[in-house]
Write a protein that holds these residues in place. Structure first.
Motif, mmCIF file in Angstrom:
data_model
loop_
_atom_site.group_PDB
_atom_site.id
_atom_site.type_symbol
_atom_site.label_atom_id
_atom_site.label_comp_id
_atom_site.label_asym_id
_atom_site.label_seq_id
_atom_site.Cartn_x
_atom_site.Cartn_y
_atom_site.Cartn_z
ATOM 1 N N VAL A 120 68.398 -34.458 70.499
ATOM 2 C CA VAL A 120 67.783 -34.671 71.806
ATOM 3 C C VAL A 120 68.111 -36.060 72.342
ATOM 4 O O VAL A 120 68.394 -36.239 73.534
ATOM 5 N N SER A 121 68.092 -37.058 71.473
ATOM 6 C CA SER A 121 68.353 -38.426 71.920
ATOM 7 C C SER A 121 69.773 -38.575 72.454
ATOM 8 O O SER A 121 69.998 -39.237 73.479
ATOM 9 N N LEU A 122 70.752 -37.949 71.784
ATOM 10 C CA LEU A 122 72.127 -38.016 72.260
ATOM 11 C C LEU A 122 72.286 -37.293 73.595
ATOM 12 O O LEU A 122 72.965 -37.778 74.505
ATOM 13 N N LEU A 123 71.649 -36.112 73.713
ATOM 14 C CA LEU A 123 71.722 -35.360 74.964
ATOM 15 C C LEU A 123 71.119 -36.153 76.111
ATOM 16 O O LEU A 123 71.683 -36.221 77.208
ATOM 17 N N SER A 124 69.956 -36.745 75.861
ATOM 18 C CA SER A 124 69.277 -37.510 76.896
ATOM 19 C C SER A 124 70.114 -38.712 77.328
ATOM 20 O O SER A 124 70.276 -38.989 78.529
ATOM 21 N N THR A 125 70.671 -39.422 76.349
ATOM 22 C CA THR A 125 71.501 -40.587 76.658
ATOM 23 C C THR A 125 72.743 -40.191 77.437
ATOM 24 O O THR A 125 73.129 -40.859 78.403
ATOM 25 N N PHE A 126 73.366 -39.080 77.050
ATOM 26 C CA PHE A 126 74.587 -38.652 77.725
ATOM 27 C C PHE A 126 74.313 -38.238 79.168
ATOM 28 O O PHE A 126 75.102 -38.536 80.065
ATOM 29 N N GLU A 127 73.199 -37.554 79.394
ATOM 30 C CA GLU A 127 72.874 -37.147 80.762
ATOM 31 C C GLU A 127 72.673 -38.363 81.661
ATOM 32 O O GLU A 127 72.930 -38.310 82.863
ATOM 33 N N ARG A 128 72.236 -39.474 81.083
ATOM 34 C CA ARG A 128 72.009 -40.689 81.873
ATOM 35 C C ARG A 128 73.260 -41.547 82.001
ATOM 36 O O ARG A 128 73.470 -42.193 83.036
#
Length: 271
Positions: A120-128
């Motif tokens: 989740v942390s990687l997905l969230s960071t990538f979306e930003r």
């Protein structure tokens, strides 16, 4: 502080593939100037990170000293133009495009993480930030959303019957994965996806992926290892060519001490 994404020195160093002490050295040499907080903490914006990657490549692959690196970085147009995904006439980063797709299908970050194995942390960071995902992870996301990496990176359809791209005038995919530069050798999406890959030392797919179609590659410089089906290893050197069926799980990594450059063709457009 504004909403601009900024990274601490340890995060920026990891993304550039160097140590925090190296970033401090490069700062003292006048190669990069991070943002400073009131307390003196160094913060690096996405543009800084791309500059750091370029410095690393000029230093390790080209063997340039700090003065030569500064001169190289000052030359306008020294790196290819980077495309941004456009939607409804507005420019969007690939991360924003993925966030839009996720919301369109009504998925939470947790659900996408569960289906793709990406945290989740990687997905969230990538979306930003559009930074930090491997080629495999980005491919898995494209597959989850029913699209392709080429479509995610902004290669739209073209009605033209021909495509001419002059030497060194390639547009590039957004730099999502450290050490991997993908440049388009055609304009628009075609039945053959033709790309020029530049791989920094140690760059890899970071895992195997598969899709429909066929693939052909030709090594222009350096050396690359291709792994098929998890247990078949092929080392390609300068001048070597290789063909395989894309449905076979495949991964790759640059095994050369310097940069590896290759032509990579997929057909039909499923990559």
């Amino acid at each position: 502080m504004d909403d601009q994404v900024r990274y601490k020195i340890a995060e920026a160093a990891r993304m550039a593939g160097v140590s925090p002490s190296t970033l401090r050295l490069w700062e003292s040499q006048g190669l990069v100037e991070p943002v400073r907080t009131a307390s003196g903490q160094r913060l690096y914006e996405p543009a800084h990170v791309e500059r750091l990657k370029r410095i690393s490549w000029l230093r390790t692959d080209k063997g340039l000293n700090p003065a030569a690196i500064r001169e190289s970085l000052s030359v306008e147009g020294s790196t290819p133009a980077v495309m941004e995904v456009k939607s409804d006439g507005a420019e969007k980063t690939i991360g924003a495009r993925l966030r839009h797709l996720r919301r369109d299908v009504g998925c939470t970050l947790e659900k996408v993480a569960d289906r793709t194995g990406i945290t989740v942390s990687l997905l969230s960071t990538f979306e930003r930030t559009s930074q930090g995902l491997s080629v495999k992870a980005l491919h898995d996301l494209a597959d989850f959303y029913g699209t392709t990496m080429a479509a995610l990176t902004g290669q739209g359809e073209s009605s033209a019957r021909e495509s001419l791209v002059r030497n060194a005038e390639w547009t590039a995919w957004p730099p999502t994965s450290s050490g991997v530069t993908v440049q388009n050798l055609t304009t628009g999406r075609r039945q053959m996806e033709c790309h020029r890959f530049q791989l920094a030392p140690g760059a890899s797919s970071e895992g195997a992926y598969s899709h429909d179609g066929e693939e052909f590659m030709h090594v222009l410089a350096g050396r690359i290892e291709i792994i098929l089906d998890g247990d078949q290893f092929f080392e390609l050197r300068e001048g070597d060519s290789f063909y395989f069926e894309s449905r076979r799980p495949h991964s790759w990594r640059n095994t050369h001490e310097g940069e590896t450059v290759l032509i990579w063709i997929n057909t039909p457009p499923t990559f």
